[in-house]
Design a protein around this motif. Structure first.
Motif, short mmCIF file in Angstrom:
data_model
loop_
_atom_site.label_atom_id
_atom_site.label_comp_id
_atom_site.label_asym_id
_atom_site.label_seq_id
_atom_site.Cartn_x
_atom_site.Cartn_y
_atom_site.Cartn_z
N UNK A 21 2.05 13.93 -17.45
CA UNK A 21 2.24 14.73 -16.24
C UNK A 21 2.42 13.89 -14.99
N UNK A 22 1.85 12.70 -14.96
CA UNK A 22 2.01 11.86 -13.77
C UNK A 22 3.21 10.94 -13.88
N UNK A 23 3.91 10.98 -15.01
CA UNK A 23 5.13 10.19 -15.15
C UNK A 23 6.14 10.70 -14.13
N UNK A 24 6.67 9.82 -13.32
CA UNK A 24 7.56 10.29 -12.25
C UNK A 24 8.85 10.89 -12.81
N UNK A 25 9.15 12.06 -12.32
CA UNK A 25 10.38 12.74 -12.70
C UNK A 25 11.29 12.71 -11.49
N UNK A 26 12.37 11.98 -11.58
CA UNK A 26 13.28 11.89 -10.44
C UNK A 26 14.11 13.15 -10.34
N UNK A 27 14.41 13.50 -9.11
CA UNK A 27 15.23 14.69 -8.89
C UNK A 27 16.62 14.44 -9.44
N UNK A 28 17.27 15.51 -9.87
CA UNK A 28 18.63 15.37 -10.36
C UNK A 28 19.56 15.12 -9.18
N UNK A 29 20.79 14.65 -9.47
CA UNK A 29 21.68 14.20 -8.41
C UNK A 29 22.06 15.30 -7.43
N UNK A 81 -3.06 25.10 -23.00
CA UNK A 81 -1.70 25.61 -23.19
C UNK A 81 -1.01 25.77 -21.84
N UNK A 82 -1.72 26.29 -20.84
CA UNK A 82 -1.16 26.42 -19.50
C UNK A 82 -0.77 25.08 -18.91
N UNK A 83 -1.61 24.06 -19.15
CA UNK A 83 -1.32 22.72 -18.67
C UNK A 83 -0.05 22.17 -19.33
N UNK A 84 0.06 22.37 -20.64
CA UNK A 84 1.25 21.91 -21.36
C UNK A 84 2.51 22.61 -20.85
N UNK A 85 2.42 23.93 -20.68
CA UNK A 85 3.57 24.69 -20.21
C UNK A 85 3.95 24.29 -18.78
N UNK A 86 2.97 24.05 -17.94
CA UNK A 86 3.26 23.63 -16.57
C UNK A 86 3.97 22.29 -16.55
N UNK A 87 3.50 21.36 -17.36
CA UNK A 87 4.13 20.04 -17.43
C UNK A 87 5.57 20.16 -17.93
N UNK A 88 5.76 20.96 -18.98
CA UNK A 88 7.12 21.16 -19.50
C UNK A 88 7.99 21.86 -18.46
N UNK A 89 7.45 22.88 -17.80
CA UNK A 89 8.21 23.60 -16.78
C UNK A 89 8.57 22.73 -15.59
N UNK A 90 7.67 21.84 -15.22
CA UNK A 90 7.93 20.92 -14.11
C UNK A 90 9.12 20.02 -14.45
N UNK A 91 9.12 19.51 -15.66
CA UNK A 91 10.23 18.65 -16.09
C UNK A 91 11.53 19.45 -16.17
N UNK A 106 9.47 25.44 -2.14
CA UNK A 106 9.22 25.57 -3.58
C UNK A 106 9.28 24.19 -4.25
N UNK A 107 10.29 23.42 -3.92
CA UNK A 107 10.44 22.08 -4.50
C UNK A 107 9.35 21.14 -4.01
N UNK A 108 9.01 21.23 -2.72
CA UNK A 108 7.97 20.36 -2.17
C UNK A 108 6.60 20.71 -2.77
N UNK A 109 6.33 22.00 -2.91
CA UNK A 109 5.04 22.47 -3.41
C UNK A 109 4.85 22.11 -4.88
N UNK A 110 5.96 21.98 -5.61
CA UNK A 110 5.88 21.66 -7.04
C UNK A 110 5.20 20.32 -7.28
N UNK A 111 5.47 19.35 -6.43
CA UNK A 111 4.83 18.05 -6.59
C UNK A 111 3.34 18.14 -6.26
N UNK A 112 3.00 18.95 -5.25
CA UNK A 112 1.59 19.13 -4.89
C UNK A 112 0.80 19.78 -6.02
N UNK A 113 1.41 20.69 -6.74
CA UNK A 113 0.72 21.43 -7.79
C UNK A 113 0.17 20.51 -8.88
#
Length: 199
Positions: A21-29, A81-91, A106-113
């Motif tokens: 979950x803390x692995x950085x996910x870069x925004x798409x282009x 399960x919620x944690x797994x789904x949130x991590x998958x949904x974030x990616x 929405x995009x800014x708050x996603x990182x805070x979550x």
């Protein structure tokens, strides 16, 4: 011996999930464009992102919260399960193609979550290990675990509302938003609530 072995087995999946979950996910282009591009249909990844996050934050986490207060055995599996789904949904939210959206709350708050969800997971693992029973430190951890868990309701619903506002093109609420812009964006929600209340 078997209790120590089972505690180690509990820690490993949570540690793995935390690291993922803390692995950085870069925004798409096309992330952070000034204007939205909503030509065509929603792609499958974006629909999956919406479905997975709605399921996690609006159904699984609230039910798991109730199970936590009643000390039901389904609390940990549901929250995991919620944690797994949130991590998958974030990616998935960063990997979709097709529609593009302007910078939004929405995009800014996603990182805070990801911060409260990781804190809650660490606190939950500590509590599940049943160490320091009866100490003041453990009582404070229980209290903090409850506060962060209760905040999930506000965090999840806020993020869902912000996401649907962005998806509908009603109001992206970006970094340069003013108080007047926020009030203007809240008007459809307030009107809907007033209509619902008057029925």
């Amino acid at each position: 011996m078997s209790r120590e072995l089972s505690q180690k087995h509990i820690i490993l999946p949570y540690l793995l999930l935390f690291l993922i979950s803390v692995y950085p996910t870069n925004a798409h282009d096309h992330h952070g464009n000034e204007e939205a591009d909503t030509e065509g249909e929603l792609d499958a990844l974006l629909l999956l992102h919406i479905s997975v996050q709605f399921l996690a934050w609006c159904i699984i986490f609230p039910i798991g919260l109730v199970f936590g207060f009643t000390r039901a055995r389904w609390h940990v599996p549901l929250q995991s399960l919620g944690f797994l789904l949130t991590t998958a949904g974030y990616i998935l939210g960063h990997k979709h193609v097709g529609w593009t959206f302007p910078v939004s709350l929405h995009a800014e708050f996603a990182s805070f979550i990801m911060l409260p969800i990781c804190v809650q997971s660490v606190l939950g693992v500590y509590l599940k290990l049943h160490v320091h029973e009866g100490t003041t430190f453990r009582h404070w951890v229980v209290f903090l675990h409850r506060i962060v868990g209760l905040s999930y309701l506000a965090i999840g619903w806020t993020q869902v509302i912000l996401g649907f506002l962005v998806l509908g093109g009603i109001c992206p609420l970006g970094k340069t938003s003013t108080v007047e812009g926020v009030i203007k964006c809240a008007e459809p929600v307030i009107n809907l609530a007033n209509r619902w209340r008057s029925d």
